[in-house]
Design an enzyme around this catalytic site. Structure first.
Site, short mmCIF file in Angstrom:
data_model
loop_
_atom_site.label_atom_id
_atom_site.label_comp_id
_atom_site.label_asym_id
_atom_site.label_seq_id
_atom_site.Cartn_x
_atom_site.Cartn_y
_atom_site.Cartn_z
N GLU A 154 1.88 -7.63 -0.41
CA GLU A 154 3.25 -7.21 -0.08
C GLU A 154 3.24 -5.98 0.81
O GLU A 154 4.02 -5.86 1.75
CB GLU A 154 4.05 -6.91 -1.36
CG GLU A 154 5.53 -6.65 -1.14
CD GLU A 154 5.90 -5.19 -0.90
OE1 GLU A 154 7.05 -4.93 -0.52
OE2 GLU A 154 5.04 -4.30 -1.08
N ASP A 181 -0.42 -5.95 -5.26
CA ASP A 181 -1.23 -5.02 -4.46
C ASP A 181 -0.57 -3.64 -4.43
O ASP A 181 0.61 -3.49 -4.77
CB ASP A 181 -1.42 -5.55 -3.03
CG ASP A 181 -0.10 -5.71 -2.27
OD1 ASP A 181 0.88 -6.15 -2.89
OD2 ASP A 181 -0.06 -5.38 -1.07
ZN ZN Z 1 6.42 -2.39 -3.79
#
Ligand code: ZN
Length: 373
Positions: free
Chosen positions: A136, A76
Site C-alpha cells: 500500500e 506493509d
Molecule cells: Zn496506511
C-alpha cells in the site's frame, strides 16, 4: 490449534516485531494473521514485485463472498531510521505502544484480528470478509492487483487507516507525474551553443503557480485545504558546473478532490507547456503521468458511516491523504477508519494509544454484529 488470545496490544506487539517494510516480503505478517482465520475460506493472490520479492494479498471469508461487511488492511509499512531501536522492538510507555506500523496500520490489523476472534464467525447470519493487502505504501499495488481481479465483493467495507477513530467517508486522490525538460549541452564558456534545461525548468516552475491558482478556484468545502493541491517536490538537472544543462526533470504530485477529473491538472500543466513552446522554438518539455489514483468518492448510503458515527460519537469527515478505499471500495459503502492519527505516522516515534486499540476492537465487534449478526 487453539484460537490465539485476543488482546489487541499483545497481537500488535507481535505484528510490529515482524518487519514488513514494503521492500521486504509481507508473507511473514500474513502468515501470522492467518492463525486467526482457522476454518475460514482463504483465497491467496500472490505476486512477485519488480525486485523479485514474494508478496501476497489474501481474502479470508466466512462462509464465502459476496460479504455483507468487509474489513481491509494493508500489511506493509514505510521504512524507518536505523537508529530508532523501537521500530521492530515495540515498547509500551504512558499508555502508548511505540513501533513502526503501530499507527499505520498494524494497530488496526491487531484490532481486526482481536475483533474476529471475539465473534463466532460460523454463527453469523451474513458473510464477512477480511482482505489483507501488500505494498500500500508504495502505491496501493496490492489493492490495485485485487481490484483488477474484482476479488473483493461486499456491501459495506471498512478500510483501516489511522483516523483517530473517526469515520472518514471521502478522500482526495493521488497523482504523480514528471516533467522532462530537454535542453542542449555545451561548454559553459559558450552558452549560446547550448540551451539550459534548468532555465527552461525555472519558467515551468513559475507557471505551476498559475496551475495551482486555477486548481484552488474549484472548491470542495468538505476538505482542508478545500481544493486540489499541487506540489513540485523534486527537481533534478544538469551534470556539472561547467556544462550547460541538457536535461532537467521536475517531479510533480497533486491530490484531486472528489467530483473532479483527476487528470484535469495534467491538462492544465500541458497547456502551460504548449504556451511556453508556442513563444519559443527551442523550448521542449513534456509531462509524463506516472500515477493517477482517483479520489475516494463519498457513498450515497450512510448506513456504515452512520453506525460508526453513533458508536464513536464522532461525525464523519474527510481526509486529504490517499487510501485503498477508491480501489477496493467497489460498489460498497466504504469508510476509512482506525486508531491513532496520521500526524504521528511515517516518522520515528510512531505510536498508538492502547485505549484506542480497545475501543476500536469494540467498535469493529459491534459493526460485525450489526451487519452480519
Ligand atoms: Zn496506511
Amino acid at each position: 490449534m487453539t484460537r490465539p488470545v485476543a488482546k489487541p496490544a499483545e497481537i500488535l506487539r507481535d505484528l510490529v516485531a515482524i518487519p514488513s517494510v514494503s521492500s521486504l516480503s509481507n508473507v511473514p505478517v500474513v502468515n501470522y494473521a492467518l492463525k486467526f482465520f482457522q476454518g475460514w475460506n482463504v483465497d491467496r493472490y500472490p505476486y512477485t514485485d519488480p525486485a523479485g520479492t514474494a508478496k501476497v494479498n489474501i481474502i479470508a471469508s466466512m462462509p464465502r463472498q459476496p460479504a455483507e461487511l468487509a474489513l481491509v488492511c494493508h500489511t506493509d509499512t514505510v521504512p524507518f531510521e536505523p537508529d530508532w531501536a523501537e521500530a521492530v522492538d515495540p515498547q509500551v510507555r504512558s499508555g502508548r505502544l511505540f513501533g513502526r506500523g503501530s499507527c499505520d496500520v498494524k494497530g488496526f490489523l491487531a484490532c481486526v484480528l482481536a475483533a474476529i476472534s471475539r465473534v463466532d464467525p460460523k454463527a453469523l447470519a451474513k458473510p464477512i470478509a477480511v482482505a489483507l493487502t501488500a505494498d500500500e505504501e508504495i502505491g496501493c499495488i496490492g489493492a490495485k492487483f485485487l481490484a483488477k481481479k474484482r476479488a473483493l465483493r461486499a456491501r459495506y467495507t471498512i478500510v483501516g487507516e489511522p483516523t483517530g477513530l473517526g469515520p472518514v467517508r471521502a478522500g482526495k486522490g493521488y497523482a504523480l507525474a514528471e516533467i522532462v525538460v530537454h535542453g542542449k549541452e555545451a561548454h559553459s564558456a559558450f552558452p549560446k551553443r547550448g540551451r539550459s534545461a534548468i532555465s527552461d525548468a525555472a519558467r515551468i516552475v513559475l507557471r505551476m503557480d498559475r496551475v495551482a491558482r486555477k486548481l484552488a478556484a474549484r472548491r470542495n468545502r468538505e476538505f482542508e485545504p478545500p481544493y486540489t493541491t499541487l506540489n513540485a517536490g523534486l527537481i533534478r538537472g544538469g551534470t556539472a558546473k561547467n556544462i550547460v544543462p541538457g536535461e532537467c526533470r521536475i517531479t510533480v504530485e497533486w491530490r484531486p478532490i472528489p467530483g473532479q477529473d483527476p487528470a484535469w491538472p495534467a491538462e492544465l500543466i500541458r497547456e502551460e507547456l504548449r504556451q511556453l513552446a508556442a513563444r519559443d522554438d527551442g523550448f521542449h518539455a513534456e509531462l509524463e503521468v506516472k500515477r493517477l489514483d482517483p479520489p475516494f468518492e463519498p457513498s450515497a448510503s450512510r448506513e456504515l458511516s452512520g453506525l460508526l458515527e453513533s458508536l464513536t460519537g464522532r461525525p464523519a469527515s474527510t481526509v486529504s491523504f490517499g487510501t485503498e478505499a477508491p480501489h477496493l471500495g467497489g460498489r460498497a459503502e466504504t469508510v476509512v477508519f482506525g486508531p491513532s492519527d496520521m500526524t504521528v505516522a511515517h516518522k520515528s516515534g510512531e505510536y498508538v494509544p492502547i485505549a484506542d486499540l480497545e475501543k476500536c476492537v469494540a467498535y469493529l465487534e459491534s459493526a460485525i454484529r450489526h451487519f452480519c449478526g
